[in-house]
Design an enzyme around this catalytic site. Sequence first.
Site, PDB file in Angstrom:
ATOM      1  N   LYS A  17       0.853  -1.211   0.000  1.00 29.59           N
ATOM      2  CA  LYS A  17       0.000   0.000   0.000  1.00 29.59           C
ATOM      3  C   LYS A  17       0.878   1.246   0.000  1.00 29.59           C
ATOM      4  CE  LYS A  17      -1.779   1.521   4.032  1.00 29.59           C
ATOM      5  NZ  LYS A  17      -1.431   2.924   4.352  1.00 29.59           N
ATOM      6  N   ASN A  18       1.899   1.246   0.859  1.00 28.23           N
ATOM      7  CA  ASN A  18       2.689   2.474   1.024  1.00 28.23           C
ATOM      8  C   ASN A  18       3.724   2.683  -0.071  1.00 28.23           C
ATOM      9  OD1 ASN A  18       1.103   2.930   3.198  1.00 28.23           O
ATOM     10  ND2 ASN A  18       2.649   2.406   4.737  1.00 28.23           N
ATOM     11  N   CYS A  63      -5.175  12.096  12.700  1.00 28.95           N
ATOM     12  CA  CYS A  63      -5.961  10.856  12.714  1.00 28.95           C
ATOM     13  C   CYS A  63      -5.772  10.206  14.088  1.00 28.95           C
ATOM     14  CB  CYS A  63      -5.527   9.927  11.586  1.00 28.95           C
ATOM     15  SG  CYS A  63      -3.873   9.307  11.816  1.00 28.95           S
ATOM     16  N   ARG A  68      -0.222  14.322  12.660  1.00 26.84           N
ATOM     17  CA  ARG A  68       0.224  14.172  11.263  1.00 26.84           C
ATOM     18  C   ARG A  68       0.453  15.531  10.571  1.00 26.84           C
ATOM     19  NH1 ARG A  68      -1.337   8.856   9.938  1.00 26.84           N
ATOM     20  NH2 ARG A  68       0.275   8.905   8.355  1.00 26.84           N
ATOM     21  N   ASP A  77       4.510   0.729  12.025  1.00 23.62           N
ATOM     22  CA  ASP A  77       3.285   0.113  11.481  1.00 23.62           C
ATOM     23  C   ASP A  77       3.114  -1.338  11.913  1.00 23.62           C
ATOM     24  OD1 ASP A  77       3.387   1.845   8.269  1.00 23.62           O
ATOM     25  OD2 ASP A  77       2.777   2.461  10.281  1.00 23.62           O
ATOM     26  N   ARG A 124      -8.531  -0.877   4.571  1.00 24.49           N
ATOM     27  CA  ARG A 124      -7.701   0.140   3.912  1.00 24.49           C
ATOM     28  C   ARG A 124      -6.297  -0.395   3.636  1.00 24.49           C
ATOM     29  NH1 ARG A 124      -8.192   5.897   6.676  1.00 24.49           N
ATOM     30  NH2 ARG A 124      -6.764   6.242   4.940  1.00 24.49           N
TER      31      ARG A 124
HETATM   32  C1  EPZ Z   1       4.030   7.009   6.122  1.00 24.08           C
HETATM   33  O1  EPZ Z   1       3.242   8.032   6.716  1.00 24.08           O
HETATM   34  C2  EPZ Z   1       3.145   5.784   6.044  1.00 24.08           C
HETATM   35  N1  EPZ Z   1       1.992   6.054   5.197  1.00 24.08           N
HETATM   36  C3  EPZ Z   1       2.683   5.403   7.453  1.00 24.08           C
HETATM   37  O2  EPZ Z   1       1.919   4.200   7.342  1.00 24.08           O
HETATM   38  C4  EPZ Z   1       3.920   5.127   8.312  1.00 24.08           C
HETATM   39  O3  EPZ Z   1       3.514   4.840   9.641  1.00 24.08           O
HETATM   40  C5  EPZ Z   1       4.834   6.357   8.306  1.00 24.08           C
HETATM   41  O4  EPZ Z   1       5.174   6.707   6.948  1.00 24.08           O
HETATM   42  C6  EPZ Z   1       6.129   6.106   9.071  1.00 24.08           C
HETATM   43  O5  EPZ Z   1       6.795   5.013   8.507  1.00 24.08           O
HETATM   44  C7  EPZ Z   1       2.145   5.997   3.849  1.00 24.08           C
HETATM   45  O6  EPZ Z   1       3.231   5.758   3.349  1.00 24.08           O
HETATM   46  C8  EPZ Z   1       0.907   6.228   3.023  1.00 24.08           C
HETATM   47  P1  EPZ Z   1       6.088  10.398   8.257  1.00 24.08           P
HETATM   48  P2  EPZ Z   1       3.795   9.567   6.751  1.00 24.08           P
HETATM   49  O7  EPZ Z   1       5.962  11.652   7.484  1.00 24.08           O
HETATM   50  O8  EPZ Z   1       4.546   9.846   5.505  1.00 24.08           O
HETATM   51  C9  EPZ Z   1       6.090  13.629  11.749  1.00 24.08           C
HETATM   52  C10 EPZ Z   1       0.101   2.742   7.704  1.00 24.08           C
HETATM   53  O9  EPZ Z   1      -0.383   2.204   8.716  1.00 24.08           O
HETATM   54  N2  EPZ Z   1       6.013  14.641  10.682  1.00 24.08           N
HETATM   55  O10 EPZ Z   1       7.299   9.536   8.080  1.00 24.08           O
HETATM   56  O11 EPZ Z   1       2.670  10.431   7.101  1.00 24.08           O
HETATM   57  C11 EPZ Z   1       4.808  12.804  11.849  1.00 24.08           C
HETATM   58  O12 EPZ Z   1       3.853  13.472  12.648  1.00 24.08           O
HETATM   59  C12 EPZ Z   1       0.538   4.198   7.761  1.00 24.08           C
HETATM   60  O13 EPZ Z   1       0.281   2.146   6.608  1.00 24.08           O
HETATM   61  C13 EPZ Z   1       6.092  15.992  11.037  1.00 24.08           C
HETATM   62  O14 EPZ Z   1       6.198  16.339  12.217  1.00 24.08           O
HETATM   63  O15 EPZ Z   1       4.812   9.468   7.978  1.00 24.08           O
HETATM   64  C14 EPZ Z   1       5.290  11.533  12.495  1.00 24.08           C
HETATM   65  O16 EPZ Z   1       5.380  11.743  13.904  1.00 24.08           O
HETATM   66  C15 EPZ Z   1       0.322   4.829   9.129  1.00 24.08           C
HETATM   67  N3  EPZ Z   1       6.031  16.930  10.060  1.00 24.08           N
HETATM   68  C16 EPZ Z   1       6.689  11.348  11.914  1.00 24.08           C
HETATM   69  O17 EPZ Z   1       7.078  12.640  11.412  1.00 24.08           O
HETATM   70  C17 EPZ Z   1       5.913  16.589   8.736  1.00 24.08           C
HETATM   71  O18 EPZ Z   1       5.888  17.501   7.879  1.00 24.08           O
HETATM   72  C18 EPZ Z   1       6.756  10.332  10.784  1.00 24.08           C
HETATM   73  O19 EPZ Z   1       5.852  10.744   9.798  1.00 24.08           O
HETATM   74  C19 EPZ Z   1       5.831  15.218   8.394  1.00 24.08           C
HETATM   75  C20 EPZ Z   1       5.896  14.265   9.384  1.00 24.08           C
END
Ligand code: EPZ
Length: 421
Positions: free
Chosen positions: A22-23, A116, A121, A308, A400
């Site tokens: 998915k990701n 969420c 996020r 995850d 999902r």
């Molecule tokens: C991706 O989300 C994945 N989703 C998530 O999978 C996964 O948990 C996550 O990466 C971490 O591996 C998809 O790929 C569609 P991040 P993403 O930006 O990109 C903070 C699942 O269950 N952050 O790496 O949103 C954020 O709040 C889902 O399949 C900021 O602060 O994750 C988090 O604490 C859930 N500012 C951390 O970084 C920003 O601008 C990691 O987020 C961006 C992120």
Amino acid sequence: MSNLIITGGSRLSGIIEVPGAKNAVLPVLAATLLNNGISILENCPELDDVLTMLEILSALGCKIQKKGSRIEIDASSLTSSSIPEQLAKRMRSSIIILGAVLARCKEVLICYPGGCEIGMRPIDMHLKALKQMGAEIDGLKHGMLRVKADNLQGCEILLDYPSVGATENIMLAACAAEGETIIRNAAKEPEIEDLQEFLVNLGVNVAGGGTGVVRIKGRGEIKTESVHKIIPDRIVAGTYLSAAAAVGGSIVLTGVEYDHIGSIIYYLRRAGCKIKNYAGGVVTIESDGAINALDLVRTSPYPGFPTDMQPQLVALLARAKGTSVIVETVFENRFRYTEQLQKMGSDINVQGRTAIIRGVDRLKGASVEARDLRGGAALIIAGLAAEGETTISQAGYIDRGYERVENVLSKVGAKIRRVED
Ligand code: EPZ
């Protein structure tokens, strides 16, 4: 929404083919906008989030043909650069379309993705980097965001945190930037490498995916025909391994990328499972259902133990011999699902980002509610290992990220069925 009803205690045995990730498919679908021709994607998982992304691409003017796990996207004539609000709100990860639309259309109108169940996020890192590249960002009323960029400039970007989504958005915007963009402290997840491979097939000059430093030379010649096979879903693989570990049994996973699940297998072996890896993407697991506690597990960005997989591991450890400690370092609120596990008799104490799991001899079936994708997967694992019947409501969250989960698990011996509300 529908409910999943599980009668616990049936050992698992048989073969599970792991679907595409998915990701990985979501950012690659966004990247097809860079190709004003036809992109063919194979091994795409059949998931609600993929259907939502396809609806967004159609709303932008793409022509979509979907046959099972094969999707053809013709992005030769886009008609809009506005992301329909109801679609963007349905899937917060739609924000990864921002960079691609900006690169192709020089402007994009999108709503702020909400937070969420697992955290706020924010997208500050996405927006800070795009601004650095010369984008103008207007936070409009009603939570809408307009981003314009007539002339994106390549530059050196240092991410405060190796954000997966921010890395993907910057990679895609950089394809249209003048000169070279360097992303330091970039995410190293396999999904980043898969996106890079798709872009290379399109003719984009990009390198370093998976190393933490990604370099993109923008405005190259883009081919108008490309075929790409999506990598296997490492979290789905880890989830089914955890299910077999929890209830006991012996299953064979096919279509797996062993290196992508190394940290998951590391802990399942320490929990007492026998896991073997064979050539050709085959991984087997044998478990008698007796689980050792794990002293301390911390989630971290790839190649660390993935956030995850945190709920699924906690569900497994709920019946371990002894006490385990899990620290969630990636998301600030990713233990909410443990309230549901407690209804099944687990003994879990959450203090901020730390969960202390005292193993219990048995879990009992109960009526529980899925509130997010991986929390829902954890409830399935607990239900499989529990005594009696578990009803999981709001199963749409699980759909999902997991294709027809009741079919997959029934085929290997689980007593699980779906009942529509
Ligand atoms: C991706 O989300 C994945 N989703 C998530 O999978 C996964 O948990 C996550 O990466 C971490 O591996 C998809 O790929 C569609 P991040 P993403 O930006 O990109 C903070 C699942 O269950 N952050 O790496 O949103 C954020 O709040 C889902 O399949 C900021 O602060 O994750 C988090 O604490 C859930 N500012 C951390 O970084 C920003 O601008 C990691 O987020 C961006 C992120």
